[in-house]
Each structure stands twice: as structure tokens, then as C-alpha cells.
Design a protein around this motif. Structure first.
Motif, PDB file in Angstrom:
ATOM      1  N   MET A   1      -4.015 -10.100  -0.687  1.00  0.00           N
ATOM      2  CA  MET A   1      -3.413 -10.347   0.541  1.00  0.00           C
ATOM      3  C   MET A   1      -2.308  -9.009   0.786  1.00  0.00           C
ATOM      4  N   THR A   2      -1.521  -8.880  -0.483  1.00  0.00           N
ATOM      5  CA  THR A   2      -0.517  -7.835  -0.224  1.00  0.00           C
ATOM      6  C   THR A   2      -1.338  -6.559   0.065  1.00  0.00           C
ATOM      7  N   GLN A   3      -2.414  -6.038  -0.520  1.00  0.00           N
ATOM      8  CA  GLN A   3      -2.857  -4.870  -0.349  1.00  0.00           C
ATOM      9  C   GLN A   3      -3.155  -4.793   1.090  1.00  0.00           C
ATOM     10  N   ALA A   4      -3.732  -5.660   1.734  1.00  0.00           N
ATOM     11  CA  ALA A   4      -4.129  -5.435   3.092  1.00  0.00           C
ATOM     12  C   ALA A   4      -2.990  -5.503   3.956  1.00  0.00           C
ATOM     13  N   ARG A   5      -1.772  -6.058   3.400  1.00  0.00           N
ATOM     14  CA  ARG A   5      -0.737  -5.894   4.311  1.00  0.00           C
ATOM     15  C   ARG A   5      -0.093  -4.660   4.094  1.00  0.00           C
ATOM     16  N   PHE A   6      -0.187  -3.972   3.103  1.00  0.00           N
ATOM     17  CA  PHE A   6       0.216  -2.469   2.820  1.00  0.00           C
ATOM     18  C   PHE A   6      -0.633  -1.736   3.743  1.00  0.00           C
ATOM     19  N   THR A   7      -2.064  -1.902   3.541  1.00  0.00           N
ATOM     20  CA  THR A   7      -2.793  -1.197   4.495  1.00  0.00           C
ATOM     21  C   THR A   7      -2.276  -1.071   5.999  1.00  0.00           C
ATOM     22  N   LEU A   8      -2.191  -2.089   6.590  1.00  0.00           N
ATOM     23  CA  LEU A   8      -1.552  -2.306   7.902  1.00  0.00           C
ATOM     24  C   LEU A   8      -0.279  -1.615   8.277  1.00  0.00           C
ATOM     25  N   MET A   9       0.589  -1.877   7.290  1.00  0.00           N
ATOM     26  CA  MET A   9       1.906  -1.387   7.393  1.00  0.00           C
ATOM     27  C   MET A   9       1.901   0.092   7.367  1.00  0.00           C
ATOM     28  N   GLU A  10       0.928   0.706   6.405  1.00  0.00           N
ATOM     29  CA  GLU A  10       0.781   2.109   6.211  1.00  0.00           C
ATOM     30  C   GLU A  10       0.347   2.769   7.612  1.00  0.00           C
ATOM     31  N   GLU A  11      -0.630   1.993   8.187  1.00  0.00           N
ATOM     32  CA  GLU A  11      -1.184   2.478   9.580  1.00  0.00           C
ATOM     33  C   GLU A  11      -0.235   2.406  10.787  1.00  0.00           C
ATOM     34  N   CYS A  12       0.578   1.221  10.566  1.00  0.00           N
ATOM     35  CA  CYS A  12       1.641   1.357  11.740  1.00  0.00           C
ATOM     36  C   CYS A  12       2.694   2.317  11.412  1.00  0.00           C
ATOM     37  N   LEU A  13       2.762   2.665  10.434  1.00  0.00           N
ATOM     38  CA  LEU A  13       3.905   3.977  10.176  1.00  0.00           C
ATOM     39  C   LEU A  13       3.587   5.135  10.359  1.00  0.00           C
ATOM     40  N   ARG A  14       2.074   5.259  10.250  1.00  0.00           N
ATOM     41  CA  ARG A  14       1.476   6.626  10.722  1.00  0.00           C
ATOM     42  C   ARG A  14       1.361   6.803  12.467  1.00  0.00           C
ATOM     43  N   HIS A  15       1.252   5.494  12.881  1.00  0.00           N
ATOM     44  CA  HIS A  15       1.445   5.596  14.206  1.00  0.00           C
ATOM     45  C   HIS A  15       2.536   6.024  15.226  1.00  0.00           C
ATOM     46  N   VAL A  16       3.650   5.850  14.302  1.00  0.00           N
ATOM     47  CA  VAL A  16       5.079   6.345  14.885  1.00  0.00           C
ATOM     48  C   VAL A  16       5.392   7.673  14.066  1.00  0.00           C
ATOM     49  N   GLY A  17       4.417   7.972  13.330  1.00  0.00           N
ATOM     50  CA  GLY A  17       4.552   9.361  12.879  1.00  0.00           C
ATOM     51  C   GLY A  17       5.260   9.515  11.386  1.00  0.00           C
ATOM     52  N   ILE A  18       5.205   8.500  10.597  1.00  0.00           N
ATOM     53  CA  ILE A  18       5.652   8.377   9.328  1.00  0.00           C
ATOM     54  C   ILE A  18       4.452   8.318   8.001  1.00  0.00           C
ATOM     55  N   ASP A  19       4.164   9.366   7.401  1.00  0.00           N
ATOM     56  CA  ASP A  19       2.995   9.027   6.587  1.00  0.00           C
ATOM     57  C   ASP A  19       3.833   8.519   5.010  1.00  0.00           C
ATOM     58  N   PHE A  20       3.671   7.453   5.019  1.00  0.00           N
ATOM     59  CA  PHE A  20       4.111   6.598   3.823  1.00  0.00           C
ATOM     60  C   PHE A  20       3.174   5.614   2.934  1.00  0.00           C
ATOM     61  N   ARG A  21       2.918   5.864   1.736  1.00  0.00           N
ATOM     62  CA  ARG A  21       2.007   5.321   0.932  1.00  0.00           C
ATOM     63  C   ARG A  21       2.530   4.124  -0.173  1.00  0.00           C
ATOM     64  N   PHE A  22       2.287   2.987   0.304  1.00  0.00           N
ATOM     65  CA  PHE A  22       2.646   1.940  -0.920  1.00  0.00           C
ATOM     66  C   PHE A  22       1.886   2.171  -2.068  1.00  0.00           C
ATOM     67  N   PRO A  23       2.345   1.599  -3.204  1.00  0.00           N
ATOM     68  CA  PRO A  23       1.534   1.660  -4.434  1.00  0.00           C
ATOM     69  C   PRO A  23       0.377   0.454  -4.329  1.00  0.00           C
ATOM     70  N   ALA A  24      -0.546   1.011  -5.155  1.00  0.00           N
ATOM     71  CA  ALA A  24      -1.736  -0.001  -5.467  1.00  0.00           C
ATOM     72  C   ALA A  24      -1.178  -1.250  -5.970  1.00  0.00           C
ATOM     73  N   ILE A  25      -1.824  -2.278  -5.662  1.00  0.00           N
ATOM     74  CA  ILE A  25      -1.547  -3.555  -6.357  1.00  0.00           C
ATOM     75  C   ILE A  25      -2.049  -3.969  -7.671  1.00  0.00           C
ATOM     76  N   GLN A  26      -1.354  -4.166  -8.609  1.00  0.00           N
ATOM     77  CA  GLN A  26      -1.798  -4.453  -9.938  1.00  0.00           C
ATOM     78  C   GLN A  26      -2.143  -6.069 -10.093  1.00  0.00           C
ATOM     79  N   PRO A  27      -2.671  -6.474 -11.191  1.00  0.00           N
ATOM     80  CA  PRO A  27      -3.117  -7.490 -11.648  1.00  0.00           C
ATOM     81  C   PRO A  27      -1.779  -8.528 -11.803  1.00  0.00           C
ATOM     82  N   VAL A  28      -1.711  -9.528 -11.658  1.00  0.00           N
ATOM     83  CA  VAL A  28      -0.437 -10.437 -12.000  1.00  0.00           C
ATOM     84  C   VAL A  28      -0.705 -11.053 -13.347  1.00  0.00           C
ATOM     85  N   THR A  29      -0.062 -10.750 -14.254  1.00  0.00           N
ATOM     86  CA  THR A  29      -0.236 -11.281 -15.613  1.00  0.00           C
ATOM     87  C   THR A  29       0.886 -12.278 -16.129  1.00  0.00           C
ATOM     88  N   ASP A  30       1.780 -12.315 -15.406  1.00  0.00           N
ATOM     89  CA  ASP A  30       3.062 -13.211 -15.887  1.00  0.00           C
ATOM     90  C   ASP A  30       2.783 -14.285 -15.597  1.00  0.00           C
TER      91      ASP A  30
END
Length: 255
Positions: free
Chosen positions: A1-30
Motif C-alpha cells: 500500500m505504501t508504494q501506491a501511496r507514494f505513486t499518488l503523492m508523486e503525481e500530486c506533487l508533479r501537478h503543482v510543479g514539484i518533481d519529487f521521487r520517493f524511494p522504492a519500498i523494500q521488504p520488511v524483515t524486522d
């Protein structure tokens, strides 16, 4: 779910003129429940003492640390209404992304479905259960029995926390100072202590007692917050289904 959230937030940021990229989600091992149970892996104790792999924040959440500009933060959290002449969504890009992911959640009020998802709400309930459990006298008795066992092995510690936090190997605030030499880990002293610690936890039933007490405390917290947890469950079910659509490209933000 986090990766999809990041994807949407990046899309929203681009809409207002900010090109920002979140990191790729890694497997949770803890294995966070290990801490609640107070369990120490005997194999780990023999190999490295108390030093554990996979305890960094990104291993616990799957999100590696990342820098973020002030401008992106302001837009994400809705701290400004406009950015370079473009309207920022009410409550920010994070809330807009979450409103889409929350869409279709059954039995959830429009107010809950339309606001920013609180990732820390369930962890706060876990912490509340832990606080409740640690006040249980059975935990103190388990620590006393463990301490007696350790003393018979030649180690004098009041509790498991004191053994893990022994200054000979545990990091302190002062250790973060510039130029400070990290303490040696996996020394014979640390390994000998951890091996005795793991053996005493097993012999005294330390982890079994913690599991019983913590389970009771968690059930009490669940009982007190059942209605809210039902809402969170419904939101998570909707967010999981919608995240798959976002990642497949079939669900996007509208303006």
C-alpha cells in the motif's frame, strides 16, 4: 500500500510543479513481536551476542530514509494553499492520495475516508498495550526469576534490559558524538552474557510469561477500541484493493 501511496503523492506533487521521487519500498524483515515477547535467539547469542541484523528503521517499515525539500513537505501536508500559482489540494497531497485509496471503505464516515490516513494509530495502540502489560506484576516476577538465574550463572543484572543495555556494548547518547569510536560488538564478554541470558529466558519461561501477559493486555486494548479498529480494518481493506489498481494504472487522481 505504501508504494501506491507514494505513486499518488508523486503525481500530486508533479501537478503543482514539484518533481519529487520517493524511494522504492523494500521488504520488511524486522520481527517486531520478538521485542514484545522478550525472546532472544540462542543462535544469535552464540554468533554475535545482542547484535541483531535488520533493526534499522527501513527494515522495520520497508521505507528507506530519504531527504525531502521544504517545498515538497509544505505541499504534502497542506501547509500552504498555493505553490507557484498552482492550488494545493486541501490538507495537502498526502490527504488527496489517501482519500483516493480510502475510496469504497465500507461503514466508514466521509470524514474518515476523506482525510489523511494515520499510519501511527495502530502502533500507538500497540504501545498502549505494552504499557499496560509492563505494569502487570507477573512481568516483574519473571524478571526477578530471570535475574536469579543469571546470578547463578555468574552475571549480576536486575533485568533483561540491563543486560542488553550494558555499557560495554550498548550504544549511548554520548556514543553519537563526533569522533567517538564505536564500541566493539560481538566480544567474548557480550556473547557469554547473551548466551547465559538466552538460556535463563528459556529455563524460567520468561518469554512464555510475557506472551501471556501481553496477549491479555492487547485483548483489553482491542476491547476498548473495537469500533475504531473496525474502521481501520475497513480502511485497510479498501486501501489494499485500491493500491492494486493504482499500481496497475487503472486508478489515478482527478483534478
Amino acid at each position: 500500500m505504501t508504494q501506491a501511496r507514494f505513486t499518488l503523492m508523486e503525481e500530486c506533487l508533479r501537478h503543482v510543479g514539484i518533481d519529487f521521487r520517493f524511494p522504492a519500498i523494500q521488504p520488511v524483515t524486522d520481527l517486531r513481536n520478538v521485542d514484545l515477547l522478550g525472546w532472544l535467539d540462542p543462535r544469535q547469542a552464540v554468533e554475535s551476542g545482542y547484535l541483531q541484523d535488520g533493526r534499522s528503521p527501513d527494515e522495520m517499515t520497508g521505507v528507506p530514509p530519504y531527504p525531502i525539500t521544504d517545498e515538497a513537505s509544505y505541499v504534502l501536508y497542506g501547509k500552504i494553499r498555493r505553490y507557484h500559482g498552482r492550488t494545493v489540494p486541501p490538507e495537502g497531497c498526502m490527504a488527496k492520495a489517501d482519500a483516493l485509496l480510502n475510496r469504497g471503505a465500507r461503514g466508514v464516515s466521509p470524514a474518515d475516508a476523506g482525510k489523511r490516513f494515520d499510519d501511527k494509530e495502530v502502533p500507538r495502540l500497540v504501545d498502549a498495550a505494552a504499557d499496560l502489560a509492563l505494569k502487570d506484576p507477573r512481568i516483574a516476577e519473571a524478571e526477578r526469576k530471570w535475574s536469579d538465574c543469571m546470578r547463578s550463572e555468574g552475571f549480576d543484572y536486575r533485568s533483561t534490559v540491563h543486560a542488553i543495555g550494558d555499557r560495554r556494548w550498548a550504544a549511548t547518547v554520548n556514543d553519537d558524538s563526533i569522533g567517538h569510536t564505536p564500541k566493539p560488538r560481538g566480544t567474548k564478554a557480550e556473547i557469554d552474557t547473551a548466551v547465559a541470558d538466552a538460556r535463563c529466558r528459556a529455563e524460567t519461561g520468561y518469554s512464555d510469561i510475557r506472551r501471556e501477559v501481553f496477549a491479555e493486555a492487547e485483548n483489553r486494548i482491542i476491547g476498548r477500541n473495537r469500533a475504531r479498529l473496525d474502521v481501520i480494518r475497513s480502511l485497510n481493506q479498501a486501501r489494499l484493493a485500491n493500491s492494486a489498481k493504482v499500481l496497475a494504472g487503472t486508478l489515478t487522481l482527478s483534478w
